[in-house]
Design a protein around this motif. Structure first.
Motif, PDB file in Angstrom:
ATOM      1  N   ALA A 107      -9.327   5.159 -11.064  1.00  0.00           N
ATOM      2  CA  ALA A 107      -8.847   5.476  -9.839  1.00  0.00           C
ATOM      3  C   ALA A 107      -7.942   4.333  -8.497  1.00  0.00           C
ATOM      4  O   ALA A 107      -7.260   5.089  -7.537  1.00  0.00           O
ATOM      5  N   LEU A 108      -8.521   3.755  -8.528  1.00  0.00           N
ATOM      6  CA  LEU A 108      -8.038   2.387  -7.522  1.00  0.00           C
ATOM      7  C   LEU A 108      -6.366   1.948  -7.842  1.00  0.00           C
ATOM      8  O   LEU A 108      -6.333   1.911  -7.524  1.00  0.00           O
ATOM      9  N   VAL A 109      -6.030   1.698  -9.588  1.00  0.00           N
ATOM     10  CA  VAL A 109      -5.067   1.855  -9.992  1.00  0.00           C
ATOM     11  C   VAL A 109      -4.265   2.406  -9.312  1.00  0.00           C
ATOM     12  O   VAL A 109      -2.889   2.422  -9.169  1.00  0.00           O
ATOM     13  N   LYS A 110      -4.180   3.718 -10.089  1.00  0.00           N
ATOM     14  CA  LYS A 110      -3.872   5.294  -9.719  1.00  0.00           C
ATOM     15  C   LYS A 110      -2.633   4.589  -8.318  1.00  0.00           C
ATOM     16  O   LYS A 110      -2.246   5.407  -7.517  1.00  0.00           O
ATOM     17  N   LYS A 111      -4.439   5.010  -7.223  1.00  0.00           N
ATOM     18  CA  LYS A 111      -3.699   4.866  -6.507  1.00  0.00           C
ATOM     19  C   LYS A 111      -3.060   3.811  -5.460  1.00  0.00           C
ATOM     20  O   LYS A 111      -2.205   3.931  -4.890  1.00  0.00           O
ATOM     21  N   ALA A 112      -3.149   2.823  -5.806  1.00  0.00           N
ATOM     22  CA  ALA A 112      -2.302   1.650  -5.021  1.00  0.00           C
ATOM     23  C   ALA A 112      -0.471   1.845  -5.586  1.00  0.00           C
ATOM     24  O   ALA A 112       0.438   1.237  -5.152  1.00  0.00           O
ATOM     25  N   GLU A 171       2.960   1.421   1.722  1.00  0.00           N
ATOM     26  CA  GLU A 171       2.814  -0.248   2.399  1.00  0.00           C
ATOM     27  C   GLU A 171       2.909  -1.111   1.155  1.00  0.00           C
ATOM     28  O   GLU A 171       3.476  -2.071   1.170  1.00  0.00           O
ATOM     29  N   LEU A 172       2.257  -0.500   0.005  1.00  0.00           N
ATOM     30  CA  LEU A 172       1.817  -2.009  -0.675  1.00  0.00           C
ATOM     31  C   LEU A 172       2.467  -1.656  -2.104  1.00  0.00           C
ATOM     32  O   LEU A 172       3.191  -3.547  -2.352  1.00  0.00           O
TER      33      LEU A 172
END
Ligand SMILES: *Cc1c(COP(=O)(O)O)cnc(C)c1O
Length: 435
Positions: free
Chosen positions: A194-199, A204-205
Motif C-alpha cells: 500500500a505504501l508503494v502504491k500510494k507513492a 509531490e513525490l
C-alpha cells in the motif's frame, strides 16, 4: 517497438518510457504493440544454440529497434550468466531448474535484465536518478536488490514487513549497501504494498523524484522470462519429446511468468498447452470454471510466493486473448492444491524419484503428474531452490536440506536497515530526505 496500455486510454510509449514508468497513466499494464514471429530458420537452429545465444536473437526481435545490437547482446549474456538445466524427474516429466542464479529463484532473470536495461537507458544521462520501489514478502526483494546492485543512476528501496520474512531472505537485501536501501516496515506485506502504491500516485513525490516499479507489471521484468521457455522446449525435444506434444506447467502467483510463456508461443514456439498451477489461492481456476474473475483476499500457504488473491498480470492474459474465456480455456488449464497435497507431493517425489522439489515446484509437479496425457512430455518450472524454504521442506521430508554456499554467504555480512512505521507521510519524508 511501441508499447500500449491494456486499458487503452493512454498514449503508446517507447520501451524506455514503459520501463521507467512501470504502470501506464491510465493504470493499465504495458504490452508490446505486436509480437514478431521468429522465422523457421531460427527454430531449425534452436537445438544447437546456447541459452544466451537464443536469448539474444529473441531479444533482438522484440527490443532490436530500441537498443543497439552489441549492447543488447551484452545485456542478455550478462543476465543469463548462470545455467538453467532441464532435469528429468521421471518418465515424461522434466524440471526446468530456474534456481541457479544469485538469489536462487527465477526472479533473478527478470530482475537482472531490467536492471541492466535501466543502466543502458541511463548511459548518457548521468544526472538522472531512477528510484525503484519494491514491496516484498521475500523473493522479489532479494532478486531485485541483487540484480540492481551497483547499477549507475538507479537506487532501490526494498520495503519488507518486520519479522515476517525469513532471516536468509532478509539478509539478501539488507546486507548489500551501495545503492540498495532496506526499509523495515512495522506492518504486514499488504501495508508495504500500500505504501508503494500510494507513492506512485503522490504528485509531490513524482515531481521531485523519478519512481518506478520492479514488480512483474514492468515489461522489462516479465518479458525476458520468455527466453527460458525456448530453451526448455529445445532441451525437451533434444531429449526425445515429440515436438508438438510439449506441455508447460507454471506455478503461478501474479501470473507474470506464465504470461511470458504465452507470449513465447505467440512468437512461434510450438508449446501444445499450458497449465497454471496454484496453491489454495484459486482465483484463476475459478475464472476458468465460471468465466467470472472474482479477486479474493489471499490465504497463507507453504508456497507463499504464490499467495496472491488478485494476480496483477491477469489483465495481460485477458488482453492477449481478446477477453475470450473460450480461447483462454482452450490454451490454459488450472489446478489448485492444498498445503497437505503440496507436502504429500514433495515427500513422495523425494522418496520415489529422489528429486527434491521446493513447495512452489511441488504444486506444478503435481499438476503435471495428474493432468499429463499419453504422448505428451511435461515440463514444470522449478522456480526456487528448496533451501530457500529450508524449515518447511525439512519438516516434510524429515531430513536436513543442504544450503548452497552462496546463500549462506549473505548471512555473514552486517544487516543495515531503516525501521519505519506503516505510515505514508513518514515514508514520504524518508524518500524526500534521501534526495
Ligand atoms: C514469484 C514466485 C512465483 C510466482 O510467479 P508469478 O510470475 O508471480 O506468477 C512462483 N514461485 C516462486 C518461488 C516465486 O518466487
Amino acid at each position: 517497438m511501441k508499447y500500449r496500455s491494456t486499458v487503452g486510454k493512454s498514449p503508446e510509449v517507447s520501451l524506455e518510457e514503459a520501463v521507467v514508468k512501470g504502470l501506464a497513466p491510465d493504470n493499465g499494464l504495458y504490452m508490446p504493440l505486436s509480437f514478431p514471429t521468429l522465422p523457421k530458420e531460427f527454430f531449425d537452429r534452436l537445438p544447437e544454440m546456447s541459452l544466451p545465444e537464443m536469448a539474444s536473437e529473441i531479444a533482438s526481435a522484440l527490443f532490436g529497434e530500441d537498443i543497439e545490437k552489441d549492447a543488447l547482446e551484452k545485456l542478455t549474456k550478462e543476465t543469463l550468466n548462470f545455467p538453467i538445466p532441464l532435469v528429468k524427474v521421471n518418465d515424461d516429466i522434466y524440471s526446468l531448474e530456474l534456481f541457479h542464479g544469485p538469489t536462487l529463484a527465477f526472479k533473478d532473470v527478470g530482475a537482472r535484465f531490467m536492471a541492466r536495461l535501466l543502466g543502458y537507458f541511463n548511459r548518457d544521462n548521468t544526472d538522472r536518478l531512477v528510484n525503484v520501489l519494491v514491496a516484498t514478502s521475500g523473493d522479489t526483494g532479494s532478486a531485485v536488490a541483487n540484480g540492481f546492485l551497483g547499477v549507475d543512476g538507479v537506487r532501490v528501496f526494498v520495503l519488507y514487513p518486520k519479522g515476517k520474512v525469513s532471516r536468509i531472505q532478509e539478509a539478501q537485501f539488507t546486507t548489500l549497501g551501495k545503492n540498495i536501501n532496506a526499509l523495515e516496515i512495522e506492518g504486514n506485506f499488504d501495508d508495504c504494498q500500500a505504501l508503494v502504491k500510494k507513492a506512485f500516485l503522490d504528485e509531490e513525490l513524482n515531481q521531485k523524484m523519478m519512481l518506478t516499479s520492479a514488480n512483474s507489471i514492468n515489461v522489462a521484468r516479465f518479458l525476458p522470462q520468455m527466453f527460458y521457455y525456448f530453451h526448455a522446449y529445445a532441451q525437451a525435444v533434444k531429449a526425445g519429446a515429440k515436438p508438438d506434444e510439449v506441455v508447460l506447467c507454471v506455478p503461478s502467483g501474479n501470473f507474470g511468468n506464465i504470461t511470458a510463456g504465452l507470449i513465447a508461443k505467440r512468437m512461434g514456439l510450438p508449446i501444445k498447452r499450458f497449465i497454471a498451477a496454484n496453491n489454495a489461492n484459486d482465483i484463476f481456476l475459478n475464472y476458468l470454471n465460471t468465466g467470472t474473475y472474482s479477486p479474493k483476499k489471499s490465504v497463507q500457504t507453504i508456497a507463499n510466493a504464490m499467495d496472491v488473491g488478485d494476480p496483477s498480470n491477469f489483465v495481460r492474459i485477458l488482453d492477449l486473448y481478446d477477453n475470450s474465456h473460450e480461447a483462454i480455456s482452450a490454451e490454459i488449464s488450472g489446478t489448485s492444491y492444498s498445503d497437505a497435497e503440496i507436502s504429500e507431493t514433495l515427500k513422495t517425489t523425494f522418496d520415489k524419484d529422489g528429486y527434491l522439489l521446493d513447495p512452489h515446484g511441488a504444486v506444478a509437479y503435481r499438476a503435471l503428474a495428474s493432468m499429463l496425457k499419453p504422448q505428451e512430455t511435461g515440463i514444470f518450472l522449478e522456480t526456487a531452490h528448496p533451501a530457500k524454504f529450508k524449515e518447511t521442506v525439512e519438516k516434510i521430508i524429515e531430513k536436513e536440506v543442504e544450503v548452497p554456499e552462496r546463500l549462506n554467504d549473505f548471512l555473514k555480512n552486517e544487516k543495515k536497515t531503516s525501521p519505519l512505521p506503516a505510515d505514508f507521510e513518514t515514508f514520504k519524508k524518508h524518500l524526500l530526505n534521501s534526495i
